[in-house]
Design a protein around this motif. Structure first.
Motif, mmCIF file in Angstrom:
data_model
loop_
_atom_site.group_PDB
_atom_site.id
_atom_site.type_symbol
_atom_site.label_atom_id
_atom_site.label_comp_id
_atom_site.label_asym_id
_atom_site.label_seq_id
_atom_site.Cartn_x
_atom_site.Cartn_y
_atom_site.Cartn_z
ATOM 1 N N GLU A 14 0.796 -1.218 0.000
ATOM 2 C CA GLU A 14 0.000 0.000 0.000
ATOM 3 C C GLU A 14 0.828 1.267 0.000
ATOM 4 O O GLU A 14 0.343 2.334 -0.366
ATOM 5 C CB GLU A 14 -0.967 -0.025 1.200
ATOM 6 N N ASN A 15 2.094 1.175 0.409
ATOM 7 C CA ASN A 15 2.920 2.374 0.426
ATOM 8 C C ASN A 15 3.695 2.572 -0.870
ATOM 9 O O ASN A 15 4.514 3.475 -0.978
ATOM 10 C CB ASN A 15 3.906 2.318 1.598
ATOM 11 N N THR A 16 3.477 1.702 -1.852
ATOM 12 C CA THR A 16 4.151 1.868 -3.139
ATOM 13 C C THR A 16 3.166 2.500 -4.118
ATOM 14 O O THR A 16 1.969 2.567 -3.846
ATOM 15 C CB THR A 16 4.586 0.506 -3.704
ATOM 16 N N PRO A 17 3.661 2.952 -5.261
ATOM 17 C CA PRO A 17 2.734 3.522 -6.256
ATOM 18 C C PRO A 17 1.683 2.511 -6.710
ATOM 19 O O PRO A 17 0.571 2.912 -7.077
ATOM 20 C CB PRO A 17 3.653 3.889 -7.424
ATOM 21 N N VAL A 18 2.012 1.211 -6.696
ATOM 22 C CA VAL A 18 1.025 0.217 -7.126
ATOM 23 C C VAL A 18 -0.109 0.161 -6.112
ATOM 24 O O VAL A 18 -1.290 0.088 -6.472
ATOM 25 C CB VAL A 18 1.691 -1.159 -7.290
ATOM 26 N N GLY A 19 0.252 0.176 -4.824
ATOM 27 C CA GLY A 19 -0.746 0.359 -3.775
ATOM 28 C C GLY A 19 -1.766 -0.754 -3.631
ATOM 29 O O GLY A 19 -2.957 -0.498 -3.515
ATOM 30 N N LEU A 20 -1.313 -2.024 -3.632
ATOM 31 C CA LEU A 20 -2.250 -3.129 -3.476
ATOM 32 C C LEU A 20 -2.423 -3.465 -2.002
ATOM 33 O O LEU A 20 -1.453 -3.486 -1.240
ATOM 34 C CB LEU A 20 -1.734 -4.371 -4.206
#
Lengths: 338, 435
Positions: A312-318
């Motif tokens: 969730e903290n990455t640009p992908v945000g899964l």
């Protein structure tokens, strides 16, 4: 010189055929490198950075196996494969394992003669629509134009879904995800459908992600996992249990930060067996005691890998969703290390 | 009645032409506004050009060179007052990745090797392309260059290329001995067989023996590390350099009186031309993998090089056959009447003319082959187009399309335009005034 190597290889081809079947692990050890097939580039799962270093969720599985077998997570030769070349590359021995967000299906497992060693990501096909369309469920998409990548299982799933719900759609065939983004943003289609992880990654790149919603319906099961060739069970075991070690490590709270401490011995016999301070699990695999410790130390446990690449903290945000541990209501369930 | 008529006795000095027919104004009157219809066309074109430029120029001139991700670019654009959407290009991706787009995954400390290889290529090409402007002795370097080029790119022991070159020497020596002793046909066959025996069986042993005695070499680089424009140019150069001689041989073979040679050549040309390049690439990447025993390590780039070369040579053969067909029959008969044998007449009379006629077609084929190298991205090699996909897979740059394609298109244009200009220069130089 390449030529002489090649012709030499051809002349002893008959002998080599017998030798190559001996064991993938021996080949990998003799070579000193793991040849791991990855995608030519998929956000969060595998991509080279500006220095040519590969990173991503699938890449981390390759690195864990390399760390377990060769003791060096960088002893991996990443072989970019496309959807069309991936299976021949594995079947022909060009690569030792394939970690390329490949869906585990019956025919791939049985007919193509591969061995899926587990699931590292539970995915499913979803829909993305602009908020302005005012749609809250995929069942309201009657008559919509849908952007869809050709030649994939998503195409078949889509047809099944619309037929079983007795609604119509108009497909807009596209070739790549980049093309899909452009078409969708330009309004050439009302809906974009692909794996939910891909939708999330795509939406994150939009200038105003809030203007687009991912509908709640997931219309297919896409268990993505690494795979090896049929018939070399020792090698399959190594890949399977390297993946399981990452998953189990998260369950037992073994992280890259505390692994050195825990490896000195704990009160939990399961952790001790995993990290090699008790029992002879490594020996059974044909590796040394600390194989799992190295695999986990390479990039952390499953949860750390997830958080670093697609969390969730990455640009992908899964969100973890189905990919949470079974103790948290997810599907990740590593068999016991015993 | 006096009839006085005026007779001028001296010339008037020349006057400058009226402003309306000279200089910039005159040029414009003649070329842009020479009638009401042309004036209207000019104005409409100007409006269209300005409209297109007004959209493109602000997009290109966007202050995003230092951006480190697409979102940062957007913030910079918003701060600079460009409105959203397609308000401006995000050039940060080019700043961060241009080296990768040029060299792929080649080890950065060894970049000098491909650079040296391509600079030396220019040196090696000079005696061939501009034969009247450089010393003739340089042709020896050109002859050695096909062995230097792969050695610089792939590295490894120095004995490999030397052994490969020795094969040609051995073949030539056998040819001379046999053609003096028996006949030139026997010499040719014997030379070929001797060279093949050397390459296939003996050279490997010789290389390892020499390597153990005197290990000289540079660090080896695997084919997997090749990528970006380096890969395109390597495939392009090898295919171009090998397809021309192969094409000449095939074209001559197709016109040959020897039945088997003729039908072999016809069959080869028609088969290759009847199959799309992409099919051949799939054969190279997947089918060969299945046919060959597991564990065989037949380099993927070598496979691609062979396929692209074969493909280009079939087209080249037909272009050259066109040149041969355009020659009047009298040229062949003239060569025969001088008592030249087949190879002499080809070398001295037929080929120079046929190749000259075919120059535009040959260069078109070269340019086509060079652009076709981008197809290798479909079999998983990371050429510039494949790399653009890999770069978009970086979460920072996901969603960037035009900037990458624009950069790649610009580089391809430079190379293709250069080739096309050279072909025009060559045509002018070889103009012997038949019209």
């Amino acid at each position: 010189m390449k030529k002489s190597v090649f012709f030499g290889a051809l002349t002893v081809a008959g002998l080599a055929a017998g030798a190559a079947a001996a064991g993938t692990m021996d080949d990998v050890k003799a070579r000193g490198k793991l040849n791991c097939g990855v995608t030519t580039g998929l956000v969060g799962f595998a991509a080279p950075d500006a220095n040519g270093e590969w990173n991503g969720f699938d890449v981390a599985v390759c690195r864990a196996v390399a760390a377990a077998v060769l003791g060096d997570q960088n002893a991996v030769e990443f072989v970019p494969t496309t959807g069309k070349t991936r299976f021949t590359a594995l079947a022909s021995g060009e690569i030792d394992m394939l970690a390329r967000n490949t869906t585990w299906t019956f025919s791939r497992d049985v007919d193509l003669k591969f061995e899926f060693v587990g699931v590292n990501y539970y995915d499913g096909q979803g829909f993305m629509v602009p908020k302005s369309l005012g749609v809250s469920s995929a069942k309201e998409l009657d008559g919509a134009t849908v952007c869809i990548q050709t030649g994939t299982t998503t195409e078949l799933n889509l047809a099944d879904f619309f037929r079983s719900n007795n609604i119509s759609y108009e497909p807009v065939p596209i070739e790549t995800n980049a093309e899909a983004q452009q078409q969708y943003l330009a309004g050439a289609c009302d809906v974009y459908t692909t794996d939910a992880s891909g939708l999330a990654a795509t939406r994150a790149t939009f200038e105003t992600p809030g203007d687009h919603v991912i509908l709640p319906e997931i219309i297919s099961k896409e268990p993505l996992g690494p795979l090896v060739r049929h018939g070399d069970n020792e090698w399959g075991d190594i890949a399977r249990w390297s993946l399981n070690a990452l998953i189990a490590a998260e369950e037992y709270g073994v992280t890259s930060a505390n692994i050195e401490e825990l490896a000195k011995g704990t009160n939990n016999p399961e952790i001790n067996r995993l990290l090699g301070t008790e029992g002879t699990l490594g020996e059974m695999l044909g590796l040394d005691k600390e194989w799992a410790k190295r695999a986990i130390a390479a990039n952390g446990n499953y949860g750390e890998i997830f958080a670093k690449n697609i969390g969730e903290n990455t640009p992908v945000g899964l969100a973890r969703g189905l990919n949470a541990q079974w103790t948290n209501g997810g599907l990740l369930y590593a068999p016991p290390f015993r | 009645m006096s009839d006085v008529s005026f007779v001028r006795t001296e010339m008037l000095p020349e006057k400058a032409p009226p402003v309306t027919s000279a200089g910039a104004i005159g040029w414009m009157r003649e070329n842009l506004f020479s009638g009401w219809f042309n004036t209207a066309l000019t104005l409409v074109s100007l409006v269209v050009i300005l409209y297109v430029l007004s959209a493109i120029v602000p997009w290109v001139l966007s202050p995003t060179w230092s951006g480190t991700s697409l979102n940062e670019c957007r913030e910079m654009l918003a701060a600079a007052g460009h409105n959203g959407g397609h308000g401006g290009a995000c050039w940060g991706v080019i700043r961060e990745r241009w080296i990768q787009l040029l060299f792929g995954f080649y080890p950065s400390e060894l970049y000098w090797r491909p650079i040296a290889a391509f600079i030396l290529l220019a040196v090696a090409l000079a005696p061939i392309l501009f034969s009247d402007k450089v010393p003739g002795k340089l042709i020896w370097f050109s002859a050695a260059y096909p062995f230097i080029f792969p050695w610089l790119l792939w590295g490894g022991t120095v004995w490999g290329p030397i052994a490969a070159a020795a094969g040609f020497g051995i073949g030539f020596v056998v040819y001379r001995i046999l053609s003096d002793a028996v006949s030139s046909l026997a010499g040719m066959i014997g030379g070929l067989v001797a060279a093949l025996i050397w390459w296939l069986a003996l050279s490997g042993l010789a290389v390892s023996a020499l390597e153990s005695i005197l290990p000289i070499g540079i660090e080896a680089v695997e084919s997997r590390k090749f990528g970006g424009f380096m890969l395109s140019i390597t495939i392009g150069i090898v295919a171009i350099a090998c397809s021309l001689p192969l094409g000449v041989v095939l074209a001559l073979g197709r016109q040959s009186d020897l039945l088997i040679v003729k039908y072999l050549c016809v069959g080869f040309i028609e088969f290759i031309r009847g199959v799309p390049l992409i099919t051949l690439l799939f054969v190279a990447s997947t089918l060969l993998n299945i046919f060959m025993p597991p564990g065989t390590n037949f380099d993927i780039i070598l496979r691609v090089l062979i396929m692209v070369t074969l493909f280009a040579s079939a087209y080249m053969a037909e272009v050259i056959r066109g040149g041969l067909a355009a020659l009047p029959k009298g040229q062949y008969e003239g060569a025969d009447s001088l008592g030249l044998d087949y190879w002499q007449s080809q070398r001295l009379i037929i080929m120079p003319q046929a190749l000259k006629i075919s120059i535009p077609g040959i260069v078109s084929t070269f340019i086509g082959v060079f652009k076709d190298t981008t197809l290798v991205s479909i079999i998983g090699l990371l050429d510039p187009l494949g790399l653009s996909n890999a770069i978009r897979a970086d979460a920072n740059w996901n969603g960037i399309v035009w900037e990458l394609y624009g950069f790649i298109a610009l580089l391809f244009f430079v190379f293709c335009f250069g080739m096309s200009r050279y072909s025009m220069y060559l045509e002018r130089k070889l103009q012997t005034g038949h019209r």
